[in-house]
Motif scaffolding. Structure first.
Motif, PDB file in Angstrom:
ATOM      1  N   GLY A 130       0.824  -1.192   0.000  1.00 28.22           N
ATOM      2  CA  GLY A 130       0.000   0.000   0.000  1.00 28.22           C
ATOM      3  C   GLY A 130       0.859   1.243   0.000  1.00 28.22           C
ATOM      4  N   LEU A 131       0.316   2.329  -0.537  1.00 29.42           N
ATOM      5  CA  LEU A 131       1.057   3.581  -0.516  1.00 29.42           C
ATOM      6  C   LEU A 131       0.083   4.745  -0.545  1.00 29.42           C
ATOM      7  CD1 LEU A 131       1.214   5.210  -3.514  1.00 29.42           C
ATOM      8  CD2 LEU A 131       2.479   3.149  -4.092  1.00 29.42           C
ATOM      9  N   SER A 159      -3.581  -1.490   3.911  1.00 25.46           N
ATOM     10  CA  SER A 159      -2.715  -1.093   5.018  1.00 25.46           C
ATOM     11  C   SER A 159      -2.049  -2.276   5.706  1.00 25.46           C
ATOM     12  CB  SER A 159      -3.530  -0.299   6.050  1.00 25.46           C
ATOM     13  OG  SER A 159      -4.560  -1.112   6.577  1.00 25.46           O
ATOM     14  N   ASP A 160      -2.567  -3.461   5.473  1.00 25.14           N
ATOM     15  CA  ASP A 160      -2.086  -4.655   6.169  1.00 25.14           C
ATOM     16  C   ASP A 160      -2.246  -5.825   5.210  1.00 25.14           C
ATOM     17  OD1 ASP A 160      -1.643  -6.830   7.856  1.00 25.14           O
ATOM     18  OD2 ASP A 160      -2.675  -5.917   9.541  1.00 25.14           O
ATOM     19  N   ALA A 161      -1.153  -6.490   4.879  1.00 18.52           N
ATOM     20  CA  ALA A 161      -1.195  -7.547   3.872  1.00 18.52           C
ATOM     21  C   ALA A 161      -2.290  -8.559   4.172  1.00 18.52           C
ATOM     22  CB  ALA A 161       0.157  -8.255   3.809  1.00 18.52           C
ATOM     23  N   GLY A 162      -3.189  -8.765   3.199  1.00 19.14           N
ATOM     24  CA  GLY A 162      -4.240  -9.753   3.335  1.00 19.14           C
ATOM     25  C   GLY A 162      -5.475  -9.275   4.061  1.00 19.14           C
ATOM     26  N   ALA A 177      -0.729   1.610   8.815  1.00 14.28           N
ATOM     27  CA  ALA A 177      -0.043   0.687   7.920  1.00 14.28           C
ATOM     28  C   ALA A 177       0.925  -0.185   8.709  1.00 14.28           C
ATOM     29  CB  ALA A 177       0.704   1.457   6.834  1.00 14.28           C
ATOM     30  N   ALA A 178       0.703  -1.506   8.619  1.00 15.69           N
ATOM     31  CA  ALA A 178       1.613  -2.452   9.270  1.00 15.69           C
ATOM     32  C   ALA A 178       2.888  -2.589   8.448  1.00 15.69           C
ATOM     33  CB  ALA A 178       0.938  -3.812   9.410  1.00 15.69           C
ATOM     34  N   PRO A 179       4.005  -2.920   9.094  1.00 19.81           N
ATOM     35  CA  PRO A 179       5.216  -3.203   8.326  1.00 19.81           C
ATOM     36  C   PRO A 179       4.955  -4.354   7.352  1.00 19.81           C
ATOM     37  CG  PRO A 179       5.692  -3.070  10.672  1.00 19.81           C
ATOM     38  CD  PRO A 179       4.205  -3.093  10.539  1.00 19.81           C
ATOM     39  N   TRP A 226       8.367  -8.637   0.516  1.00 18.02           N
ATOM     40  CA  TRP A 226       8.969  -8.220  -0.750  1.00 18.02           C
ATOM     41  C   TRP A 226      10.125  -9.101  -1.212  1.00 18.02           C
ATOM     42  CZ3 TRP A 226      13.971  -5.952  -1.203  1.00 18.02           C
ATOM     43  CH2 TRP A 226      14.610  -5.688   0.000  1.00 18.02           C
ATOM     44  N   ARG A 227      10.821  -9.760  -0.320  1.00 19.08           N
ATOM     45  CA  ARG A 227      11.909 -10.628  -0.778  1.00 19.08           C
ATOM     46  C   ARG A 227      11.678 -12.089  -0.387  1.00 19.08           C
ATOM     47  NH1 ARG A 227      17.144  -8.734   2.717  1.00 19.08           N
ATOM     48  NH2 ARG A 227      16.842  -6.909   1.420  1.00 19.08           N
ATOM     49  N   ARG A 228      10.454 -12.407   0.019  1.00 17.70           N
ATOM     50  CA  ARG A 228      10.197 -13.772   0.464  1.00 17.70           C
ATOM     51  C   ARG A 228       9.132 -14.473  -0.382  1.00 17.70           C
ATOM     52  NH1 ARG A 228      11.331 -10.671   4.805  1.00 17.70           N
ATOM     53  NH2 ARG A 228      12.854 -11.460   6.300  1.00 17.70           N
ATOM     54  N   GLY A 229       8.583 -13.773  -1.372  1.00 13.71           N
ATOM     55  CA  GLY A 229       7.639 -14.414  -2.261  1.00 13.71           C
ATOM     56  C   GLY A 229       6.226 -14.535  -1.720  1.00 13.71           C
ATOM     57  N   SER A 230       5.959 -14.040  -0.514  1.00 11.60           N
ATOM     58  CA  SER A 230       4.609 -14.076   0.032  1.00 11.60           C
ATOM     59  C   SER A 230       4.370 -12.813   0.847  1.00 11.60           C
ATOM     60  CB  SER A 230       4.401 -15.316   0.914  1.00 11.60           C
ATOM     61  OG  SER A 230       5.239 -15.275   2.045  1.00 11.60           O
ATOM     62  N   ASN A 231       3.132 -12.368   0.882  1.00 15.09           N
ATOM     63  CA  ASN A 231       2.789 -11.149   1.602  1.00 15.09           C
ATOM     64  C   ASN A 231       2.326 -11.460   3.013  1.00 15.09           C
ATOM     65  OD1 ASN A 231       3.310  -9.475  -0.562  1.00 15.09           O
ATOM     66  ND2 ASN A 231       1.246  -9.678  -1.391  1.00 15.09           N
ATOM     67  N   ARG A 232       2.908 -10.779   3.990  1.00 15.17           N
ATOM     68  CA  ARG A 232       2.430 -10.912   5.358  1.00 15.17           C
ATOM     69  C   ARG A 232       2.815  -9.652   6.128  1.00 15.17           C
ATOM     70  NH1 ARG A 232       6.486 -12.662   8.999  1.00 15.17           N
ATOM     71  NH2 ARG A 232       8.448 -13.230   7.982  1.00 15.17           N
TER      72      ARG A 232
END
Length: 239
Positions: free
Chosen positions: A2-3, A22-25, A178-180, A184-190
């Motif tokens: 998000g941005l 704001s929070d993945a998923g 917005a949660a951290p 981005w470098r692990r292939g999954s959003n969390r």
């Protein structure tokens, strides 16, 4: 994931844009009021606050950092201005790793006295967090107020930032924040953990802002919004 972004022309926003969540998923969309960590943009608030205090005659940025607030090697103490502009001579990000490990920030700062400088004080730029936060003690000794309280009262309120705050607790108290992001470098959003040891150095990394706060902050520095005198802006922007 998000941005939130804005474009300002002639002191006024001509584009306000948000995207994502704001929070993945979570499905919770980012809005102009969603709170984000300012992270190291917090340092611009500290620099501006110090310029204000100097303009009011409460301190002199060319004065050396008092002994006991922070002691470094070298033939002289850095000035407050040199701390604010990252010219202490310390290696870049000195002892951030110990801060991130959870060590008390005062203890970490005391350890800087044993660090060899990589250049004479004032002669090179090396980015800092722990050393930068030494200005908090200077502010508190000068004004008699805790740094975070003074920032809130003297800067956030004066400029009129709608929701700016300091620290994780204040961030999480907002309706939308917005949660951290950890994907981005692990292939999954969390979502990541919002707690951070950088709350212990609020001058360096503790501010929370919405896009609307950031627009107001930019306008104040452009002279398009009241709150910062021309003298303060010139001092804060000086090389």
């Amino acid at each position: 994931v998000g941005l939130a972004a804005a474009v300002i022309e002639n002191g006024e926003p001509v584009l306000i844009y948000t995207h994502g969540v704001s929070d993945a998923g979570s499905g919770e969309v980012v809005t102009p009021e969603t709170m984000f960590r300012a992270a190291s943009v917090s340092k611009t608030f500290t620099g501006t606050l110090m310029a204000m205090l100097e303009a009011e005659g409460q301190l002199d940025l060319s004065a050396p950092v008092p002994e006991g607030v922070m002691n470094l090697q070298g033939n002289r103490a850095p000035t407050i201005e040199e701390v604010l502009s990252h010219r202490t001579g310390l290696p870049p990000n000195a002892y951030d790793n110990i801060l991130e490990a959870g060590r008390d920030v005062d203890d970490v700062r005391d350890r800087l006295s044993g660090v060899d400088l990589i250049c004479p004080v004032g002669s090179c730029y090396t980015y800092q967090n722990v050393a930068f936060s030494s200005v908090e003690g200077i502010v508190e000794a000068t004004t008699g107020q805790p740094y975070s309280s003074l920032l809130d009262e003297a800067l956030f309120a004066r400029i009129g930032l709608p929701s700016a705050s300091i620290g994780t607790s204040a961030l999480q108290a907002q309706d939308s924040w917005a949660a951290p992001h950890r994907g981005w470098r692990r292939g999954s959003n969390r979502a990541g953990d919002p707690d951070t040891h950088y709350d212990n150095v609020p001058s360096a990394a503790g501010v929370n802002l919405s896009l609307m706060d950031m627009i107001a902050w930019a306008q104040a520095h452009l002279g398009a919004r009241p709150g910062l005198s021309e003298d303060v802006r010139e001092r804060a922007h000086s090389r």
